[in-house]
Design an enzyme around this catalytic site. Structure first.
Site, PDB file in Angstrom:
ATOM      1  N   GLY A   1       2.721  -7.075  12.447  1.00 64.16           N
ATOM      2  CA  GLY A   1       3.367  -7.462  11.196  1.00 64.16           C
ATOM      3  C   GLY A   1       2.927  -8.850  10.789  1.00 64.16           C
TER       4      GLY A   1
ATOM      5  N   ILE B   1       6.498  -4.322  13.894  1.00 63.57           N
ATOM      6  CA  ILE B   1       7.153  -3.470  12.909  1.00 63.57           C
ATOM      7  C   ILE B   1       6.100  -2.764  12.046  1.00 63.57           C
ATOM      8  CG2 ILE B   1       9.209  -4.928  12.750  1.00 63.57           C
ATOM      9  CD1 ILE B   1       7.995  -6.181  10.195  1.00 63.57           C
TER      10      ILE B   1
ATOM     11  N   GLY C   1      -0.290   6.901   1.952  1.00 63.37           N
ATOM     12  CA  GLY C   1       0.396   8.171   2.188  1.00 63.37           C
ATOM     13  C   GLY C   1      -0.217   9.071   3.241  1.00 63.37           C
TER      14      GLY C   1
ATOM     15  N   LYS D   1       6.833   3.926  17.085  1.00 65.35           N
ATOM     16  CA  LYS D   1       6.542   2.906  16.086  1.00 65.35           C
ATOM     17  C   LYS D   1       7.713   2.847  15.110  1.00 65.35           C
ATOM     18  CE  LYS D   1       2.971   1.054  13.058  1.00 65.35           C
ATOM     19  NZ  LYS D   1       1.593   1.203  12.539  1.00 65.35           N
TER      20      LYS D   1
ATOM     21  N   THR E   1       5.569  -1.455   7.966  1.00 58.55           N
ATOM     22  CA  THR E   1       5.711  -2.249   6.753  1.00 58.55           C
ATOM     23  C   THR E   1       7.126  -2.231   6.176  1.00 58.55           C
ATOM     24  OG1 THR E   1       4.956  -0.335   5.495  1.00 58.55           O
ATOM     25  CG2 THR E   1       3.308  -1.990   6.074  1.00 58.55           C
TER      26      THR E   1
ATOM     27  N   CYS F   1       6.644   5.305   8.690  1.00 57.46           N
ATOM     28  CA  CYS F   1       5.812   5.113   7.499  1.00 57.46           C
ATOM     29  C   CYS F   1       6.648   5.243   6.231  1.00 57.46           C
ATOM     30  CB  CYS F   1       4.677   6.134   7.474  1.00 57.46           C
ATOM     31  SG  CYS F   1       3.627   5.979   6.011  1.00 57.46           S
TER      32      CYS F   1
ATOM     33  N   ASN G   1       0.841  -1.198   0.000  1.00 61.23           N
ATOM     34  CA  ASN G   1       0.000   0.000   0.000  1.00 61.23           C
ATOM     35  C   ASN G   1       0.872   1.243   0.000  1.00 61.23           C
ATOM     36  OD1 ASN G   1      -0.425   1.911   2.563  1.00 61.23           O
ATOM     37  ND2 ASN G   1       0.298  -0.091   3.280  1.00 61.23           N
TER      38      ASN G   1
END
Length: 303
Positions: free
Chosen positions: A244, A192, A72, A166, A194, A131, A69
């Site tokens: 995850g 985790i 955003g 994170k 991605t 991210c 993905n």
């Protein structure tokens, strides 16, 4: 009778199941399907200071045992979350929630975290420095120990609630990042986020995702996530939210044995909107199968 309760940074949860940020919205759609109060908590959609449209489409690409993905960080901005989303959420969810805080600068992280810190519904601030889909932010902060530590320290200096960092798996040594944020004052760690991946359309001969690359998640990443949770449990003495590729009650137990106190469920929600409900309901049966009377007793047991 088994005991599914866990204590996470001072919050007692009925069970360790927490839908991951970006896969559960603000709970409204899922509340139409089942009573979401059966969950331990949930992490709502990543929030920035201002409204953010996110990345161009296409944003999703399918993979074997997972998906990529590149949404955003699409969100309405912190003021809309505080004034609209959280009051609506209070009508359907009666437990403290995890606020996923995002930003494109240190100052933005502090601004968003400070605003959400004042909301009574928020129990934990989850600082998303991982991210892979946010240009100029997100993972760019979380792959450098010094930068990651600076953001966590700044947020801690301006908030009162537990702060979880994170972390990104897209690093050489996850322990180094974990130690840095722990020394900066983090109250816990989520991991985790991605992995960075991509797919190519063989007909057009171009990347499927408009942003070319995106976050790879799903069952295929579970062994990587499990390994990193195991490593971080040894490296720091902080509670961990493990995530995850988690999609079953057995995955939850395995993740907790690796060192997680609570377990987030992400992509499984996008495949099956009842995934978390099924995991919560199946957890007591799986505890019985593996002769576990209390989940608190198995945290880190694999060490």
């Amino acid at each position: 009778m088994v005991d599914t309760r866990v204590t996470l940074a001072g919050l007692e949860l009925d069970n360790p199941i927490i839908p991951a940020s970006g896969t559960f919205g603000y709970g409204q759609e899922f509340a139409e399907l089942y009573d979401i109060n059966i969950l331990g908590s949930f992490s709502f959609k990543g929030t920035t200071a201002n409204p953010h449209f996110g990345n161009p489409t296409p944003r999703i690409a399918e993979c074997y045992e997972g998906l990529i993905n590149s949404v955003g960080l699409q969100n309405p901005g912190v003021e809309a979350v505080v004034n609209r989303e959280l009051p609506a959420l209070a009508k359907i969810f009666k437990k403290p929630v995890v606020a996923n805080v995002c930003g494109f600068s240190l100052e933005e992280y502090v601004t968003v975290a400070s605003r959400l810190d004042k909301c009574p519904q928020v129990g934990i601030l989850e600082i998303n420095i991982s991210c892979p889909n946010a240009k100029g932010g997100g993972m760019a902060f979380g792959t450098c120990p010094t930068t990651a530590a600076n953001i966590i320290k700044a947020v801690k200096d301006n908030t009162t609630k537990p702060v979880f960092a994170k972390l990104s798996p897209n690093v050489t040594d996850i322990k180094e990042i974990a130690v840095a944020v722990a020394e900066a004052g983090a109250d816990g760690i989520s991991l985790i986020n991605t992995l960075l991946g991509m797919r190519i359309n063989l007909k057009t001969r171009h990347p499927i995702i408009a942003n070319k690359m995106g976050g790879f998640s799903g069952p295929a990443v579970f062994p990587v996530a499990l390994r990193m949770v195991y490593q971080v449990y040894d490296a720091v003495k902080l509670p961990i939210m493990g995530l995850g590729g988690v999609s079953t009650a057995e995955d939850v137990i395995e993740m907790m044995m690796a060192g997680a106190t609570a377990v987030q469920v992400g992509s499984a929600n996008l495949i099956d909107p009842w995934a978390c409900k099924k995991i919560v309901e199946d957890l007591p049966r799986m505890m019985g199968k593996y002769h576990i009377s209390s989940l608190k007793d198995i945290i880190g047991e694999a060490h």
